[in-house]
Design a protein around this motif. Structure first.
Motif, PDB file in Angstrom:
ATOM      1  N   GLY A  40      -5.507  40.964  20.387  1.00 55.47           N
ATOM      2  CA  GLY A  40      -4.791  39.707  20.831  1.00 55.47           C
ATOM      3  C   GLY A  40      -5.876  38.879  21.474  1.00 55.47           C
ATOM      4  N   ALA A  41      -6.790  39.425  22.158  1.00 55.89           N
ATOM      5  CA  ALA A  41      -7.652  38.670  23.039  1.00 55.89           C
ATOM      6  C   ALA A  41      -8.659  37.999  22.034  1.00 55.89           C
ATOM      7  CB  ALA A  41      -8.487  39.655  23.976  1.00 55.89           C
ATOM      8  N   TYR A  42      -9.189  38.962  21.161  1.00 57.80           N
ATOM      9  CA  TYR A  42     -10.076  38.137  20.109  1.00 57.80           C
ATOM     10  C   TYR A  42      -9.229  37.119  19.361  1.00 57.80           C
ATOM     11  CZ  TYR A  42     -13.531  41.761  21.108  1.00 57.80           C
ATOM     12  OH  TYR A  42     -14.575  42.472  21.713  1.00 57.80           O
ATOM     13  N   GLY A  43      -7.986  37.402  19.018  1.00 57.64           N
ATOM     14  CA  GLY A  43      -7.236  36.179  18.395  1.00 57.64           C
ATOM     15  C   GLY A  43      -7.272  34.932  19.078  1.00 57.64           C
ATOM     16  N   PHE A  44      -6.904  35.126  20.366  1.00 58.89           N
ATOM     17  CA  PHE A  44      -6.697  34.093  21.377  1.00 58.89           C
ATOM     18  C   PHE A  44      -8.223  33.175  21.292  1.00 58.89           C
ATOM     19  CE2 PHE A  44      -2.930  35.435  23.350  1.00 58.89           C
ATOM     20  CZ  PHE A  44      -2.382  34.228  23.215  1.00 58.89           C
ATOM     21  N   GLN A  45      -9.158  34.087  21.155  1.00 57.04           N
ATOM     22  CA  GLN A  45     -10.792  33.520  21.344  1.00 57.04           C
ATOM     23  C   GLN A  45     -10.882  32.723  20.106  1.00 57.04           C
ATOM     24  OE1 GLN A  45     -13.660  36.382  22.569  1.00 57.04           O
ATOM     25  NE2 GLN A  45     -15.382  35.149  21.959  1.00 57.04           N
ATOM     26  N   HIS A  46     -10.906  33.476  18.920  1.00 56.34           N
ATOM     27  CA  HIS A  46     -11.448  33.094  17.707  1.00 56.34           C
ATOM     28  C   HIS A  46     -10.600  32.226  16.928  1.00 56.34           C
ATOM     29  CE1 HIS A  46     -15.434  35.215  18.325  1.00 56.34           C
ATOM     30  NE2 HIS A  46     -14.525  36.392  18.542  1.00 56.34           N
ATOM     31  N   LEU A  47      -9.302  32.466  16.995  1.00 57.64           N
ATOM     32  CA  LEU A  47      -8.098  31.596  16.329  1.00 57.64           C
ATOM     33  C   LEU A  47      -7.508  30.445  17.032  1.00 57.64           C
ATOM     34  CD1 LEU A  47      -6.478  34.615  14.491  1.00 57.64           C
ATOM     35  CD2 LEU A  47      -8.232  32.929  13.404  1.00 57.64           C
ATOM     36  N   GLY A  48      -7.393  31.047  18.213  1.00 57.20           N
ATOM     37  CA  GLY A  48      -6.918  29.723  19.346  1.00 57.20           C
ATOM     38  C   GLY A  48      -7.768  29.145  20.030  1.00 57.20           C
ATOM     39  N   GLY A  49      -9.290  29.263  19.976  1.00 54.76           N
ATOM     40  CA  GLY A  49     -10.190  28.487  20.461  1.00 54.76           C
ATOM     41  C   GLY A  49     -10.400  28.715  22.046  1.00 54.76           C
ATOM     42  N   LEU A  50      -9.733  29.631  22.731  1.00 50.73           N
ATOM     43  CA  LEU A  50      -9.726  29.870  24.288  1.00 50.73           C
ATOM     44  C   LEU A  50     -10.964  30.863  24.404  1.00 50.73           C
ATOM     45  CD1 LEU A  50      -5.843  30.268  24.866  1.00 50.73           C
ATOM     46  CD2 LEU A  50      -7.414  28.373  25.045  1.00 50.73           C
ATOM     47  N   ALA A  51     -12.043  30.362  24.775  1.00 54.91           N
ATOM     48  CA  ALA A  51     -13.195  31.180  25.106  1.00 54.91           C
ATOM     49  C   ALA A  51     -13.032  32.102  26.525  1.00 54.91           C
ATOM     50  CB  ALA A  51     -14.488  30.269  25.508  1.00 54.91           C
ATOM     51  N   PRO A  52     -13.368  33.284  26.382  1.00 51.48           N
ATOM     52  CA  PRO A  52     -13.074  33.968  27.697  1.00 51.48           C
ATOM     53  C   PRO A  52     -13.972  33.981  28.812  1.00 51.48           C
ATOM     54  CG  PRO A  52     -14.157  35.475  26.038  1.00 51.48           C
ATOM     55  CD  PRO A  52     -13.894  33.816  25.425  1.00 51.48           C
ATOM     56  N   CYS A  53     -13.488  34.122  29.948  1.00 52.82           N
ATOM     57  CA  CYS A  53     -14.221  34.152  31.160  1.00 52.82           C
ATOM     58  C   CYS A  53     -15.123  35.228  31.231  1.00 52.82           C
ATOM     59  CB  CYS A  53     -13.631  33.580  32.219  1.00 52.82           C
ATOM     60  SG  CYS A  53     -12.526  34.649  33.015  1.00 52.82           S
ATOM     61  N   LYS A  54     -15.888  35.259  32.353  1.00 52.20           N
ATOM     62  CA  LYS A  54     -16.494  36.658  32.552  1.00 52.20           C
ATOM     63  C   LYS A  54     -15.580  37.795  33.069  1.00 52.20           C
ATOM     64  CE  LYS A  54     -20.153  36.549  35.548  1.00 52.20           C
ATOM     65  NZ  LYS A  54     -20.970  36.528  36.681  1.00 52.20           N
ATOM     66  N   MET A  55     -14.572  37.559  33.746  1.00 55.04           N
ATOM     67  CA  MET A  55     -13.562  38.584  34.002  1.00 55.04           C
ATOM     68  C   MET A  55     -12.591  38.825  33.008  1.00 55.04           C
ATOM     69  SD  MET A  55     -12.533  37.097  38.040  1.00 55.04           S
ATOM     70  CE  MET A  55     -11.713  38.609  38.524  1.00 55.04           C
ATOM     71  N   CYS A  56     -12.615  37.889  32.147  1.00 53.97           N
ATOM     72  CA  CYS A  56     -11.654  38.223  30.873  1.00 53.97           C
ATOM     73  C   CYS A  56     -12.528  39.460  29.941  1.00 53.97           C
ATOM     74  CB  CYS A  56     -11.488  37.128  29.861  1.00 53.97           C
ATOM     75  SG  CYS A  56     -10.058  35.861  30.506  1.00 53.97           S
ATOM     76  N   LEU A  57     -13.871  39.197  30.173  1.00 52.97           N
ATOM     77  CA  LEU A  57     -14.638  40.387  29.131  1.00 52.97           C
ATOM     78  C   LEU A  57     -14.709  41.408  29.973  1.00 52.97           C
ATOM     79  CD1 LEU A  57     -17.622  37.939  28.186  1.00 52.97           C
ATOM     80  CD2 LEU A  57     -15.810  38.657  26.838  1.00 52.97           C
ATOM     81  N   TRP A  58     -14.699  41.312  31.187  1.00 50.70           N
ATOM     82  CA  TRP A  58     -14.682  42.728  32.090  1.00 50.70           C
ATOM     83  C   TRP A  58     -13.589  43.603  31.804  1.00 50.70           C
ATOM     84  CZ3 TRP A  58     -15.502  40.873  37.582  1.00 50.70           C
ATOM     85  CH2 TRP A  58     -16.717  40.432  38.009  1.00 50.70           C
ATOM     86  N   GLN A  59     -12.310  42.747  31.357  1.00 50.31           N
ATOM     87  CA  GLN A  59     -10.960  43.698  31.106  1.00 50.31           C
ATOM     88  C   GLN A  59     -11.173  44.111  29.698  1.00 50.31           C
ATOM     89  OE1 GLN A  59      -7.453  41.280  32.392  1.00 50.31           O
ATOM     90  NE2 GLN A  59      -8.969  39.571  32.972  1.00 50.31           N
ATOM     91  N   ARG A  60     -12.049  43.669  28.771  1.00 50.68           N
ATOM     92  CA  ARG A  60     -12.012  44.201  27.542  1.00 50.68           C
ATOM     93  C   ARG A  60     -12.636  45.665  27.405  1.00 50.68           C
ATOM     94  NH1 ARG A  60     -13.539  39.028  23.836  1.00 50.68           N
ATOM     95  NH2 ARG A  60     -11.761  37.512  24.425  1.00 50.68           N
ATOM     96  N   TRP A  61     -13.506  45.813  28.285  1.00 49.47           N
ATOM     97  CA  TRP A  61     -14.422  47.199  27.908  1.00 49.47           C
ATOM     98  C   TRP A  61     -13.390  48.284  28.424  1.00 49.47           C
ATOM     99  CZ3 TRP A  61     -18.668  47.338  25.638  1.00 49.47           C
ATOM    100  CH2 TRP A  61     -19.524  46.167  25.193  1.00 49.47           C
ATOM    101  N   PRO A  62     -12.592  48.596  29.458  1.00 47.33           N
ATOM    102  CA  PRO A  62     -12.004  49.600  29.679  1.00 47.33           C
ATOM    103  C   PRO A  62     -10.820  49.820  28.597  1.00 47.33           C
ATOM    104  CG  PRO A  62     -12.124  48.240  31.539  1.00 47.33           C
ATOM    105  CD  PRO A  62     -12.547  47.649  30.837  1.00 47.33           C
ATOM    106  N   HIS A  63     -10.398  48.875  27.866  1.00 47.77           N
ATOM    107  CA  HIS A  63      -9.323  48.788  26.746  1.00 47.77           C
ATOM    108  C   HIS A  63     -10.123  49.569  25.377  1.00 47.77           C
ATOM    109  CE1 HIS A  63      -5.899  46.935  27.878  1.00 47.77           C
ATOM    110  NE2 HIS A  63      -6.266  45.957  28.341  1.00 47.77           N
ATOM    111  N   ALA A  64     -11.622  49.096  25.220  1.00 50.52           N
ATOM    112  CA  ALA A  64     -12.354  49.590  24.075  1.00 50.52           C
ATOM    113  C   ALA A  64     -12.491  51.220  24.501  1.00 50.52           C
ATOM    114  CB  ALA A  64     -13.798  48.878  24.107  1.00 50.52           C
ATOM    115  N   ALA A  65     -12.949  51.506  25.814  1.00 49.00           N
ATOM    116  CA  ALA A  65     -12.858  52.749  25.915  1.00 49.00           C
ATOM    117  C   ALA A  65     -11.804  53.743  25.916  1.00 49.00           C
ATOM    118  CB  ALA A  65     -13.303  53.007  27.595  1.00 49.00           C
TER     119      ALA A  65
END
Length: 154
Positions: free
Chosen positions: A20-45
């Motif tokens: 969903g985050a990648y969809g908002f970023q790449h399809l919706g055009g909403l670039a993530p901020c630094k803190m948004c990117l921080w939230q992705r790493w634990p999900h990946a883990a």
């Protein structure tokens, strides 16, 4: 529900949030901020932990999955608080920026400044009064509960 299915739900939930985050970023055009990117790493883990468990790894790793989900939930809650101006965020992506009164005119007109910085304290999307960071917190804490249920059913 058995522990294996709970792991699938928890890891699948993190995978869905990442997609969903990648969809908002790449399809919706909403670039993530630094803190948004921080939230992705634990999900990946959490997704990786789920894959390891499903591949026959130790089910005790479910506790690490719970920790990963709780960490991204905590980051999301902190981020939401920054967006709502409850507390300050990182100076690199929030606040009013540099002290303009102390800058020379040439500094203000410089083209060397970074462009495209996404501010962490601005809400760019919300649903039912919660931003993406807020929804991440709510859902991630729910996923942490699933991980804990899975770990307790070992």
């Amino acid at each position: 529900m058995n522990a294996r299915m709970l792991v699938l739900l928890a890891a699948g939930g993190s995978a869905a949030l990442l997609l969903g985050a990648y969809g908002f970023q790449h399809l919706g055009g909403l670039a993530p901020c630094k803190m948004c990117l921080w939230q992705r790493w634990p999900h990946a883990a959490a997704v990786l932990i789920g894959v390891v468990i499903w591949a026959g790894g130790p089910r005790a790793l479910s506790w690490l999955g719970a920790l990963a989900a709780a960490v991204t939930g905590a980051i999301g809650a902190y981020h939401a608080g920054v967006e709502w101006r409850w507390w300050p965020g990182p100076t690199s992506c929030s606040g009013g920026g540099a002290d303009l009164g102390s800058m020379a005119g040439s500094d203000l007109l410089s083209l060397d400044a970074p462009t495209g910085v996404v501010m962490c304290d601005e809400i760019v999307w919300q649903f039912l009064g919660l931003s993406m960071a807020g929804w991440n917190a709510v859902i991630a804490f729910g996923l942490a509960a699933l991980w804990i249920m899975a770990a307790r059913r070992l």
